[in-house]
Scaffold this motif. Structure first.
Motif, PDB file in Angstrom:
ATOM      1  N   SER A 186       1.185  -1.232   0.001  1.00 53.18           N
ATOM      2  CA  SER A 186       0.023  -0.034   0.037  1.00 53.18           C
ATOM      3  C   SER A 186       0.951   1.312  -0.029  1.00 53.18           C
ATOM      4  CB  SER A 186      -1.557   0.006   1.453  1.00 53.18           C
ATOM      5  OG  SER A 186      -1.923  -1.175   1.305  1.00 53.18           O
ATOM      6  N   ASP A 187       2.008   0.885   0.766  1.00 54.38           N
ATOM      7  CA  ASP A 187       2.397   2.679   0.858  1.00 54.38           C
ATOM      8  C   ASP A 187       2.937   2.471  -0.120  1.00 54.38           C
ATOM      9  OD1 ASP A 187       4.600   0.416   1.311  1.00 54.38           O
ATOM     10  OD2 ASP A 187       6.057   1.477   1.897  1.00 54.38           O
ATOM     11  N   ILE A 188       4.004   1.864  -0.948  1.00 54.07           N
ATOM     12  CA  ILE A 188       4.595   2.020  -2.562  1.00 54.07           C
ATOM     13  C   ILE A 188       3.462   2.474  -3.153  1.00 54.07           C
ATOM     14  CG2 ILE A 188       5.734   0.986  -4.458  1.00 54.07           C
ATOM     15  CD1 ILE A 188       7.191  -0.846  -2.546  1.00 54.07           C
ATOM     16  N   TYR A 189       2.512   2.550  -3.028  1.00 53.85           N
ATOM     17  CA  TYR A 189       0.972   2.284  -4.467  1.00 53.85           C
ATOM     18  C   TYR A 189       1.415   3.798  -3.938  1.00 53.85           C
ATOM     19  CZ  TYR A 189      -3.801   1.999  -6.977  1.00 53.85           C
ATOM     20  OH  TYR A 189      -4.306   2.885  -7.670  1.00 53.85           O
ATOM     21  N   GLN A 190       1.019   4.309  -2.826  1.00 57.09           N
ATOM     22  CA  GLN A 190       0.520   5.762  -2.162  1.00 57.09           C
ATOM     23  C   GLN A 190       1.545   6.729  -3.179  1.00 57.09           C
ATOM     24  OE1 GLN A 190      -2.695   6.323  -0.809  1.00 57.09           O
ATOM     25  NE2 GLN A 190      -1.964   8.042  -1.909  1.00 57.09           N
ATOM     26  N   ARG A 191       2.905   6.181  -2.995  1.00 61.52           N
ATOM     27  CA  ARG A 191       4.354   6.967  -3.021  1.00 61.52           C
ATOM     28  C   ARG A 191       3.931   6.554  -4.532  1.00 61.52           C
ATOM     29  NH1 ARG A 191       8.610   3.807  -0.454  1.00 61.52           N
ATOM     30  NH2 ARG A 191       8.391   4.168   1.691  1.00 61.52           N
ATOM     31  N   ILE A 192       3.726   5.698  -5.729  1.00 65.67           N
ATOM     32  CA  ILE A 192       2.816   6.662  -7.420  1.00 65.67           C
ATOM     33  C   ILE A 192       2.009   6.932  -7.928  1.00 65.67           C
ATOM     34  CG2 ILE A 192       2.976   4.728  -9.060  1.00 65.67           C
ATOM     35  CD1 ILE A 192       4.462   2.883  -7.773  1.00 65.67           C
ATOM     36  N   THR A 193       1.120   6.769  -6.650  1.00 64.95           N
ATOM     37  CA  THR A 193      -0.052   7.427  -7.920  1.00 64.95           C
ATOM     38  C   THR A 193      -0.202   9.148  -6.806  1.00 64.95           C
ATOM     39  OG1 THR A 193      -1.618   6.588  -4.895  1.00 64.95           O
ATOM     40  CG2 THR A 193      -1.985   5.816  -7.249  1.00 64.95           C
ATOM     41  N   ASN A 194       0.528   8.919  -5.725  1.00 62.29           N
ATOM     42  CA  ASN A 194       0.470  10.620  -5.610  1.00 62.29           C
ATOM     43  C   ASN A 194       1.688  11.641  -6.148  1.00 62.29           C
ATOM     44  OD1 ASN A 194      -0.964  10.461  -2.855  1.00 62.29           O
ATOM     45  ND2 ASN A 194       0.984   9.898  -1.644  1.00 62.29           N
ATOM     46  N   TRP A 195       3.143  10.776  -7.116  1.00 61.69           N
ATOM     47  CA  TRP A 195       3.560  10.885  -8.185  1.00 61.69           C
ATOM     48  C   TRP A 195       3.270  11.484  -9.289  1.00 61.69           C
ATOM     49  CZ3 TRP A 195       5.992  10.091 -12.092  1.00 61.69           C
ATOM     50  CH2 TRP A 195       7.159  10.789 -12.880  1.00 61.69           C
ATOM     51  N   LEU A 196       2.168   9.805  -9.677  1.00 64.08           N
ATOM     52  CA  LEU A 196       1.607  10.619 -10.790  1.00 64.08           C
ATOM     53  C   LEU A 196       0.334  11.537 -10.726  1.00 64.08           C
ATOM     54  CD1 LEU A 196       0.615   6.823 -12.161  1.00 64.08           C
ATOM     55  CD2 LEU A 196       2.192   8.599 -13.038  1.00 64.08           C
ATOM     56  N   ASP A 197      -0.012  12.119  -9.980  1.00 67.26           N
ATOM     57  CA  ASP A 197      -0.912  12.912  -9.792  1.00 67.26           C
ATOM     58  C   ASP A 197      -0.536  14.174  -9.783  1.00 67.26           C
ATOM     59  OD1 ASP A 197      -3.161  11.153  -9.129  1.00 67.26           O
ATOM     60  OD2 ASP A 197      -2.740  11.320  -7.124  1.00 67.26           O
ATOM     61  N   LYS A 198       0.777  14.818  -8.894  1.00 68.71           N
ATOM     62  CA  LYS A 198       1.925  15.754  -9.186  1.00 68.71           C
ATOM     63  C   LYS A 198       2.107  16.067 -10.497  1.00 68.71           C
ATOM     64  CE  LYS A 198       5.191  15.469  -5.707  1.00 68.71           C
ATOM     65  NZ  LYS A 198       6.559  15.286  -4.943  1.00 68.71           N
ATOM     66  N   GLN A 199       2.236  15.151 -10.889  1.00 62.91           N
ATOM     67  CA  GLN A 199       3.241  15.251 -12.386  1.00 62.91           C
ATOM     68  C   GLN A 199       1.544  15.582 -13.543  1.00 62.91           C
ATOM     69  OE1 GLN A 199       6.357  14.719 -13.299  1.00 62.91           O
ATOM     70  NE2 GLN A 199       6.057  14.529 -10.870  1.00 62.91           N
ATOM     71  N   ASN A 200       0.495  14.775 -13.145  1.00 58.62           N
ATOM     72  CA  ASN A 200      -0.398  15.885 -14.066  1.00 58.62           C
ATOM     73  C   ASN A 200      -0.885  17.210 -13.386  1.00 58.62           C
ATOM     74  OD1 ASN A 200      -0.840  12.793 -14.545  1.00 58.62           O
ATOM     75  ND2 ASN A 200      -2.297  12.486 -13.462  1.00 58.62           N
ATOM     76  N   LYS A 201      -0.770  17.653 -12.264  1.00 59.36           N
ATOM     77  CA  LYS A 201      -1.207  19.179 -11.875  1.00 59.36           C
ATOM     78  C   LYS A 201      -0.135  19.644 -13.064  1.00 59.36           C
ATOM     79  CE  LYS A 201      -3.709  17.312  -8.136  1.00 59.36           C
ATOM     80  NZ  LYS A 201      -3.598  17.130  -6.594  1.00 59.36           N
ATOM     81  N   LYS A 202       0.884  19.625 -12.597  1.00 66.33           N
ATOM     82  CA  LYS A 202       1.942  20.277 -13.078  1.00 66.33           C
ATOM     83  C   LYS A 202       1.851  20.002 -14.983  1.00 66.33           C
ATOM     84  CE  LYS A 202       6.425  18.832 -11.140  1.00 66.33           C
ATOM     85  NZ  LYS A 202       8.004  18.405 -10.852  1.00 66.33           N
ATOM     86  N   GLY A 203       1.906  19.242 -15.814  1.00 63.47           N
ATOM     87  CA  GLY A 203       0.518  19.066 -16.844  1.00 63.47           C
ATOM     88  C   GLY A 203      -0.434  20.086 -17.170  1.00 63.47           C
ATOM     89  N   MET A 204      -1.315  20.157 -15.798  1.00 63.20           N
ATOM     90  CA  MET A 204      -2.320  21.173 -16.281  1.00 63.20           C
ATOM     91  C   MET A 204      -2.118  22.693 -15.941  1.00 63.20           C
ATOM     92  SD  MET A 204      -5.059  19.220 -14.103  1.00 63.20           S
ATOM     93  CE  MET A 204      -6.334  18.944 -14.904  1.00 63.20           C
ATOM     94  N   ASN A 205      -0.989  23.527 -15.714  1.00 60.47           N
ATOM     95  CA  ASN A 205      -0.877  24.269 -15.834  1.00 60.47           C
ATOM     96  C   ASN A 205       0.089  25.077 -16.782  1.00 60.47           C
ATOM     97  OD1 ASN A 205      -1.576  24.460 -13.173  1.00 60.47           O
ATOM     98  ND2 ASN A 205       0.051  23.879 -12.506  1.00 60.47           N
TER      99      ASN A 205
END
Length: 70
Positions: A51-70
């Motif tokens: 679960s902790d590894i999955y959370q790190r990956i999803t958090n990182w992907l969410d951050k990358q997606n937000k960067k792309g929106m700006n």
């Protein structure tokens, strides 16, 4: 345990390529070991992850997606 889907694996590889990150760089950014990153990239999805590894990956992907929106 959480499941990393093929879509999430594809997103991970896409962002890795767009940002020209090495496996080592990507592992450092996400906070996982290099062997874990190699499994995430090479093994066929779906993948069962701690679960902790999955959370790190999803958090990182969410951050990358937000960067792309700006």
């Amino acid at each position: 345990m959480k499941i990393l889907t093929s879509k999430q694996q594809e997103q991970l590889l896409t962002v890795k390529g767009v940002n020209r990150l090495t496996r080592n760089n990507l592992a450092e950014e996400i906070g996982v070991s290099l062997p874990t990153m190699s499994k995430l990239i090479n093994d066929p999805a779906p993948l069962a992850l701690q679960s902790d590894i999955y959370q790190r990956i999803t958090n990182w992907l969410d951050k990358q997606n937000k960067k792309g929106m700006n």
